[in-house]
Write an enzyme that holds these catalytic residues in place. Structure first.
Site, PDB file in Angstrom:
ATOM      1  CG  LEU A 139      -1.942  -1.090   1.378  1.00 10.60           C
ATOM      2  CD1 LEU A 139      -2.703  -0.938   2.696  1.00 10.60           C
ATOM      3  CD2 LEU A 139      -2.915  -1.099   0.210  1.00 10.60           C
ATOM      4  CG  ASP A 140       0.223   4.383  -2.800  1.00 11.17           C
ATOM      5  OD1 ASP A 140       1.028   3.606  -3.344  1.00 11.17           O
ATOM      6  OD2 ASP A 140      -0.719   4.930  -3.407  1.00 11.17           O
ATOM      7  CD  GLN A 141       5.395   7.850   3.590  1.00 12.55           C
ATOM      8  OE1 GLN A 141       5.086   8.980   3.189  1.00 12.55           O
ATOM      9  NE2 GLN A 141       6.642   7.528   3.927  1.00 12.55           N
ATOM     10  CB  THR A 143      -2.974   3.708   1.133  1.00  8.27           C
ATOM     11  OG1 THR A 143      -2.979   4.630   0.038  1.00  8.27           O
ATOM     12  CG2 THR A 143      -4.223   2.843   1.051  1.00  8.27           C
TER      13      THR A 143
END
Length: 300
Positions: A139-141, A143
């Site tokens: 997951l993105d930082q 998210t």
């Protein structure tokens, strides 16, 4: 299916549906294990049948005791670092962790110590499980939500294949700017790098195929945003963020893609993860509660 861990070994009593199969067939065709790792198990004599070295082409009988050395100690591959993490599901083979915002899924360089993978390594070390930490997706930082990890490489390779075959379903919740008029739809638009920004992505005819399905769950007229559910057929970097921005409804708080900066992070949460367990055949469904304080998502 009766599967137990006994020290470094996974033990299975051959069920009736495997009667007459070989261990080679089970590893290759039923579990879809990778050839390289099956070969490694064979050369390292890491498979036993009824306590003796396996004959890989001998037919099994109901009740035969299969032992596979999956749980031998390994280096973590990351620096174990303590963080208070929320474990959503765990067994001997895998675990699902609820990632908070502001944390990378895995290190971008060997010395990085503040990622979810570092925290998982510490958690396993504290339990006496020395495993190479393997994230199956990321997951993105900023998210939040469910992230799947494998505890060893054989199950990791199987889960990687399930993800590639879209047999691991990931569901997200997002708040988007504006009131979405279309209540559900599919965004099928390829995504590539933005030549003008080092980390940004964009819809591009020369990009990789990307498909996002969305459904509007609620709208908030007074605040001018919509709550939507997203399901992915592909897993491109920033996929949901790029797709929603491209249709004129960027994620609220996602300033990189034009979202209203009323939150400190994009309002995107991986709320649900479902798959069939590769070994037991049981359906696994994991729900990730919200971790934001104060909460970002209203009325849920």
């Amino acid at each position: 299916m009766n599967i137990q861990r006994k020290g470094e070994w996974m033990e299975i009593m051959t069920p009736s549906e495997w009667n007459g199969y070989t261990i080679d067939y089970i590893l290759r065709d039923i579990w879809q294990g990778p050839k390289k790792q099956i070969h490694q198990l064979r050369t390292e004599k890491a498979v036993l049948i009824n306590g003796t070295q396996a004959n890989w082409h001998q037919n099994l009988k109901i009740g035969d005791r299969i032992q596979i050395q999956f749980f031998n100690e390994q280096v973590f591959g990351v620096i174990p670092t303590y963080f208070d993490i929320n474990i959503l599901y765990e067994d001997d083979h895998l675990l699902v962790v609820n990632k908070p915002g502001g944390m990378d899924t895995h290190p971008n360089e060997p010395t990085q110590k503040d990622t979810l993978a570092n925290a998982v390594a510490y958690y396993l070390q504290a339990k006496g499980e020395f495993r190479k930490v393997l994230h199956i997706h990321r997951l993105d930082q900023n998210t939040t939500g469910a992230v799947l990890f494998a505890k060893y490489s054989f199950i990791g390779a199987i889960l990687d294949k399930l993800l590639e075959e879209r047999k691991i379903k990931r569901t997200y919740l997002a708040l988007t700017d504006g009131i979405m008029k279309k209540k559900q739809g599919t965004i099928d638009a390829p995504i590539g790098r933005d030549r003008h920004h080092p980390t940004k992505r964009r819809v591009s005819p020369t990009g990789q195929k990307a498909v996002t399905h969305y459904k509007v769950l609620n709208t908030f007229q007074n605040k001018n945003y919509s709550l939507i559910q997203c399901d992915l057929d592909t897993g491109r970097t920033h996929q949901i963020r790029v797709h929603l921005s491209d249709i004129g409804h960027p994620i609220t708080g996602d300033t990189l893609y034009g979202g209203n900066p009323i939150f400190l992070r994009p309002a995107l949460h991986a709320v649900n993860l479902t798959f069939i367990h590769p070994f037991t055949g049981e359906p696994i469904e994991v729900l990730a509660p919200f971790l934001d304080d104060p909460p970002i998502f209203p009325g849920i």
